[in-house]
Scaffold this active site. Structure first.
Site, PDB file in Angstrom:
ATOM      1  N   TRP A 250      -1.900   1.106  -4.161  1.00 40.20           N
ATOM      2  CA  TRP A 250      -2.226   1.271  -2.733  1.00 40.20           C
ATOM      3  C   TRP A 250      -3.716   1.276  -2.426  1.00 40.20           C
ATOM      4  CZ3 TRP A 250      -4.999   5.732  -2.136  1.00 40.20           C
ATOM      5  CH2 TRP A 250      -4.718   6.817  -2.947  1.00 40.20           C
ATOM      6  N   ASP A 310       2.222  13.688  -9.705  1.00 38.17           N
ATOM      7  CA  ASP A 310       1.689  12.781  -8.680  1.00 38.17           C
ATOM      8  C   ASP A 310       0.254  12.368  -9.002  1.00 38.17           C
ATOM      9  OD1 ASP A 310       1.824  11.210  -6.340  1.00 38.17           O
ATOM     10  OD2 ASP A 310       0.762  12.738  -5.191  1.00 38.17           O
TER      11      ASP A 310
HETATM   12 CA    CA Z   1       1.394   9.508  -4.852  1.00 40.22          CA
END
Ligand code: CA
Ligand code: CA
Length: 570
Positions: A250, A310
């Protein structure tokens, strides 16, 4: 008369040619300080300018020349790096807007506001990180997962292409990369169980050239034909888990003409609960190097195998020369700084760049793998009452030792200038089932500061020794990028200051209050003999939305949305 007409025609043709951004210009961007054509101030992403007018001796005369407001009610996070070409500045803003300005005066030439549908699902504020320039076009991506190409002169839409379905959680926020005549993009949505991929398009038409999924098991395409599955299906993902595997690139990518490779970092595997997907989960939380001609992965290096925190490995991979070899450096969200051979991916060096890493004690340089501290992995909910697994204390917290804010590299000092943050989280796993368009985490968490006096710290790091040459602490978490020119380093703070420090000593030599928090990287360029410095100001991004205890510490900061430009007073 005839001769005069001819010379006018020649002049017009030259002006036209000067207006068009070519592949050669993009390839040479880092060596042409009179323009900024790419995110990273050159496709390698070093964010280093060869200009010298603004330096430690002259910095006292650096003053604002103009400021331009993005206007409206659409404030929130502004993470955009401006581009400058042919006397124009192109800058994106929150809510999928883009502006063209006169770079010298800040006067608005045109703006484009993308019409966003109801129900977009950006995870981390309505931000955008910048545009790309090619030919007579300026191209950027939108929160509803589209790419839009506009005429640089008129702001009229030339083409528009859908990346994917926003209602499934796909979105787009990075600055696109242009390399070897291709528009190369990733996508966002890793918190929704989407499937990451890198795509290359014809920048003039938007037509797809190749597509490379970043989750093992999915098929790639080249010129409309199958181009091989990524990895080996089920080799590192059990059962059906690869179908909702995340790993979204991203933050976009960098490119090095010496290796012919585009480098993309990939995000977390889905869901966050690592116990439901035992295995390495390739190619999540990794650096992947793609041959831009074939759309195939040439090498990969996984920073966090079977990530359970994460720790998106999206961070920019910046290529540079070390000991006569082309290397690439990445300060990963997981708290470790990595140096890999840019051609082969071989791990050359790895060390922590934050004070505390609880998930791994070190990175084994022989195997390239982290040395896990197993008891610090958040527990399996099915091991206890089935509702909640054992809570783990984890540092860095999931917002990372470093996040989206890009670091800079100075070939003059040989140092990387890294915006770092010190925080931890309590994290626990919960059962989760995939549902299209719903958050796919299977985890709960709270982020807290590690230290009372600071969270952020700008650190000058030697990639060979891992030593911190100097640091400048910051009360709030740093969320903007860095730029280096001459003997200076520039960066912004959430408290609103654009700062400059001596690149060798870290002594802060200049600062200016921009009126809102800075969460974007500064740039510099030279036009008509004058060196300018620009930065976008506007507080927001992931911290106020996801920051837990930290968000409470920064809730006094005001929103904004403006570009500031500076030059030396004569
Ligand atoms: Ca993430
Ligand atoms: Ca340039």
């Amino acid at each position: 008369m005839k001769r005069k007409l001819l010379s006018i025609l020649v002049m017009a043709a030259c002006a036209q040619a000067g207006a068009q951004v070519t592949d050669a210009m993009i390839a040479n961007d880092a060596n042409t300080p009179e323009d900024v054509l790419s995110w990273g101030m050159g496709t390698q992403g070093q964010r280093f300018s060869t200009l010298t007018d603004v330096n430690a001796k002259t910095i006292g005369r650096l003053v604002p020349v103009w400021s331009m407001s993005f206007g409206g009610e659409k404030q929130r996070g502004q993470e955009s790096q401006p581009l400058v070409h042919n006397g124009k500045m192109f800058v994106t803003a929150s809510y999928s807007r883009i502006f063209a300005l006169d770079a010298k005066t800040g006067q608005k030439l045109w703006k484009y506001e993308h019409r966003l549908p109801e129900g977009i699902m950006p995870c981390c504020d309505v931000i955008n990180r910048g545009a790309a320039l090619y030919d007579n076009l300026v191209i950027f991506g939108t929160l509803d997962a589209q790419l839009v190409a506009l005429d640089q002169t008129t702001g009229k839409v030339v083409w528009r292409e859908k990346i994917d379905d926003y209602s499934a959680g796909y979105s787009y926020s990075a600055a696109p990369l242009i390399a070897e005549g291709l528009l190369i993009t990733g996508l966002s949505g890793g918190e929704f169980g989407v499937v990451g991929r890198v795509e290359a398009r014809d920048p003039k038409t938007g037509k797809m050239v190749w597509s490379r999924p970043t989750v093992e098991g999915h098929m790639g395409f080249l010129n409309g034909k199958e181009n091989g599955i990524t990895g080996t299906t089920n080799a590192t993902w059990p059962g059906e888990t690869w179908k909702t595997g995340g790993a979204t690139p991203w933050l976009g990518g960098t490119y090095d003409a010496k290796t012919g490779l585009a480098y993309f970092g990939t995000g977390n595997p889905g869901p966050w609960n690592s116990h439901v997907r035992k295995g390495d989960n390739l190619y999540s939380a990794s650096t992947i190097a793609i041959d831009v001609k074939t759309g195939k992965i040439v090498w990969h290096y996984q920073n966090t195998p079977n990530d359970g925190w994460d720790y998106d490995g999206v961070n920019e991979f910046i290529t540079f020369d070390m000991d006569g070899k082309r290397m690439g450096a990445k300060a990963d969200r997981n708290g470790f700084f990595y140096v890999n051979d840019a051609a082969t991916g071989k791990l050359v060096n790895a060390f922590p760049f934050v004070k505390k890493t609880t998930w791994a004690s070190s990175i084994d340089l022989k195997t390239g793998r982290p040395v896990y501290i197993d008891e610090n992995r958040p527990g399996d909910p099915t091991a206890g009452d089935g509702k909640k697994g054992k809570t783990a204390f984890a540092a860095p917290g999931f917002l990372g030792g470093k996040n989206q804010m890009p670091m800079a590299y100075s070939p003059k000092t040989g140092l990387f200038y890294v915006p770092t943050n010190e925080w931890f989280m309590d994290i626990w796993n919960e059962p989760i089932a995939y549902k299209k368009g719903a958050a796919y985490l299977g985890a709960g968490f709270t982020i807290k500061p590690l230290f009372e006096d600071h969270i952020g710290s700008l650190r000058a790091i030697d990639p060979k020794t891992g030593k911190v040459a100097w640091e400048v602490k910051n009360t709030a978490p740093l969320w903007g990028g860095v730029m280096t020119t001459s003997d200076l380093v520039f960066w912004g703070t959430p408290e609103g200051f654009l700062k400059a420090a001596d690149a060798k000593t870290g002594k802060v030599v200049w600062e200016f209050q921009t009126g809102s928090g800075i969460v974007a990287p500064p740039i510099t360029w030279k036009q008509d003999g004058v060196q300018y410095v620009s930065v976008v100001s506007g507080w927001g991004g992931a911290v106020p939305l996801w920051g837990g205890e930290v968000a409470k510490k920064v809730n006094f900061l005001e929103q904004g949305g403006a570009v500031w430009t500076f030059k030396l007073l004569k």
